[in-house]
Design a protein around this motif. Structure first.
Motif: not given
Length: 336
Positions: A159, A167, A203, A205
């Motif tokens: 991430w 995101h 915040d 995946t």
């Protein structure tokens, strides 16, 4: 009184005279007449040509798209039954067909409905590189296999390594997926994602997505492959999304159901060809769709099929010949 009786008799005769014609109007319309495609083309109004897609032109794709049509007595298209041909040419052919109108087709002097298979021919202009045909893709040319099980894959992208734009895309995709909007008929995935303005920021995946980055040699551009896990697909086809991130944003390259993707490196492009494998519903047989980058655009160029039974027989043949070289069929060839 006699006058009234005369009038009633006349009305009865009139109704009786009209009844046969009213019943004839309920008779079914005659079946459409089948005619050859060239005859249908000769009836088309106008001399405009379909637009040659830029991707197909850059890749040197030519060929014929065939559409099954039912054309009404007034020359308008009543129904399209199917359409086949090179995938990179179909959308342009479809737009040209949708804008078509025909002079009425006459039989015994009367306009009739017809059925036909209309050919839409795309010929490369003189001077293009059609003399340099694109090669087939063989198993030995595959450099990387990416599947949702994590076998033989590059590592998943963490991430923190993803950009804010990625995101945001993942959050919108997850929101659309959870709400069922992902299956909106007639809307592209990019259009569905764009409508998810209220998606909650994430915040990390989501656990139902596996994300891999495909190496590129083009600065400022990244290619990602997402596999979605869900109960509805189990170990069968699952949603697969190929995304490109560029300075202009994130857009969808491929959005389909699949099992895995193979990468075929090209010496003439910073992008690999991407082959997506999907189950067909027939035991042991997979279909292959190959996507390539030409002229600044992505499109489907390759089609193929893999039969596990034939592969097994070929392996036995190789073993019998003690490793002697046996010709291998291509995984995918240009779609026709």
């Amino acid at each position: 009184m006699r006058l009234l009786a005369t009038l009633l008799f006349a009305c009865a005769v009139s109704v009786a005279a009209q009844s046969p014609s009213s019943s004839s109007s309920l008779e079914p319309s005659p079946a459409p007449v089948e005619i050859p495609g060239p005859e249908a083309l000769a009836h088309r109004i106008g001399n405009d040509k379909p637009v040659y897609p830029h991707f197909a032109l850059a890749a040197g794709v030519s060929g014929t798209v065939k559409a099954g049509l039912v054309i009404g007595p007034d020359g308008s298209i009543e129904k399209q039954t199917d359409i086949t041909g090179p995938p990179s040419l179909i959308a342009s052919a479809q737009a040209w067909i949708a804008a078509s109108h025909f002079h009425p087709f006459l039989r015994d002097g009367h306009p009739v409905a017809v059925t036909t298979t209309l050919p839409v021919v795309f010929r490369l202009p003189t001077g293009t590189h059609s003399a340099r045909p694109l090669p087939a893709i063989y198993q030995r040319n595959i450099t990387t296999t990416i599947d949702r099980e994590g076998r033989d894959n590059p590592p998943r992208v963490r991430w923190p390594a993803l950009s804010p734009a990625m995101h945001d895309w993942i959050a919108r995709y997850e929101a659309a997926l959870s709400s069922g909007k992902i299956s909106d008929a007639g809307a592209s995935l990019d259009e569905i994602i764009a409508r998810e303005n209220g998606a909650k920021p994430l915040d990390r995946t989501p656990g139902n997505l596996a994300n891999y980055q495909i190496p590129l040699t083009r600065a400022g551009h990244r290619l990602y492959l997402f596999f979605e896990f869900s109960n509805r697909c189990g170990k069968s086809n699952c949603p697969l999304v190929l995304l490109e991130e560029s300075p202009a944003g994130v857009h969808t390259v491929v959005n389909q159901m699949g099992l895995e993707a193979d990468l075929h490196r090209r010496h003439d492009s910073p992008y690999p060809d991407v082959l997506v494998w999907s189950e067909t519903g027939q035991a042991g047989i997979s279909s292959i769709s190959g996507y390539s980058y030409y002229g600044g655009q992505w499109g489907q160029l390759y089609c193929g099929a893999d039969d596990a039974a034939e592969d097994s027989e070929r392996d036995e043949e190789i073993a019998e010949h003690h490793g002697a070289r046996v010709a291998q069929p291509p995984l995918a060839t240009l779609c026709k």
